[in-house]
Design a protein around this motif. Structure first.
Motif, PDB file in Angstrom:
ATOM      1  N   PHE A  61       0.824  -1.206   0.000  1.00  0.00           N
ATOM      2  CA  PHE A  61       0.000   0.000   0.000  1.00  0.00           C
ATOM      3  C   PHE A  61       0.859   1.257   0.000  1.00  0.00           C
ATOM      4  O   PHE A  61       1.777   1.395   0.809  1.00  0.00           O
ATOM      5  N   LYS A  62       0.539   2.164  -0.894  1.00  0.00           N
ATOM      6  CA  LYS A  62       1.329   3.389  -1.039  1.00  0.00           C
ATOM      7  C   LYS A  62       1.426   4.175   0.276  1.00  0.00           C
ATOM      8  O   LYS A  62       2.473   4.722   0.596  1.00  0.00           O
ATOM      9  N   ALA A  63       0.340   4.193   1.038  1.00  0.00           N
ATOM     10  CA  ALA A  63       0.316   4.976   2.289  1.00  0.00           C
ATOM     11  C   ALA A  63       1.309   4.443   3.325  1.00  0.00           C
ATOM     12  O   ALA A  63       1.781   5.204   4.171  1.00  0.00           O
ATOM     13  N   THR A  64       1.621   3.167   3.275  1.00  0.00           N
ATOM     14  CA  THR A  64       2.512   2.565   4.281  1.00  0.00           C
ATOM     15  C   THR A  64       3.835   2.084   3.692  1.00  0.00           C
ATOM     16  O   THR A  64       4.686   1.603   4.432  1.00  0.00           O
ATOM     17  N   ARG A  65       3.999   2.206   2.403  1.00  0.00           N
ATOM     18  CA  ARG A  65       5.170   1.638   1.717  1.00  0.00           C
ATOM     19  C   ARG A  65       6.490   2.173   2.248  1.00  0.00           C
ATOM     20  O   ARG A  65       7.402   1.414   2.563  1.00  0.00           O
ATOM     21  N   LYS A  66       6.609   3.492   2.351  1.00  0.00           N
ATOM     22  CA  LYS A  66       7.868   4.110   2.787  1.00  0.00           C
ATOM     23  C   LYS A  66       8.260   3.617   4.180  1.00  0.00           C
ATOM     24  O   LYS A  66       9.400   3.217   4.409  1.00  0.00           O
TER      25      LYS A  66
END
Length: 126
Positions: A61-66
């Motif tokens: 998920f982009k929101a948690t990727r980093k």
């Protein structure tokens, strides 16, 4: 290039989730690899499994990727004592995993840095 990165991301996420599940399905594969100074090896094994599954999911998920990528890096660094212990016992755990001594070094010096670099690719917003 974006397509290759996206495929790479999903491969990494799936590999971590599968590795994490394996901590629950085959704990006997991991427990002998734990250095004797690590407390509560069974608990540590299950915590590692939970971390791998959650971080693998977080990569999707982009929101948690980093943050998941940074978590993977921290987790890999936390696993360093296991790799060093494997080298200290000549890459052979009695009644368990036995590999040629060079295999432990390959894991530590080649594979581990590649995994760290792979995770680092996803610490930036994309």
């Amino acid at each position: 290039m974006k397509k290759i990165l996206r495929i790479s991301l999903y491969v990494m996420a799936i590999l971590y989730m599968l590795a994490g599940l394996n901590h629950f399905l085959r704990p006997q594969s991991y427990l002998p690899l734990m250095p004797p100074y690590i407390p509560a090896p069974e608990l540590m094994n299950y915590l590692a499994g939970i971390a791998e599954v959650l971080l693998g999911l977080g990569l999707i998920f982009k929101a948690t990727r980093k943050w998941s990528a940074w978590g993977v890096i921290l987790m890999l660094l936390a696993f360093l004592p296991v790799h060093i212990y494997f080298i200290q016992v000549d890459s052979c755990i009695e009644n368990s995993l036995c590999l040629p001594p060079w295999a432990g070094w390959v894991r530590l010096v080649l594979i581990h840095p590649v995994l760290l670099g792979w995770a680092f690719l996803f610490t930036k917003e994309r």
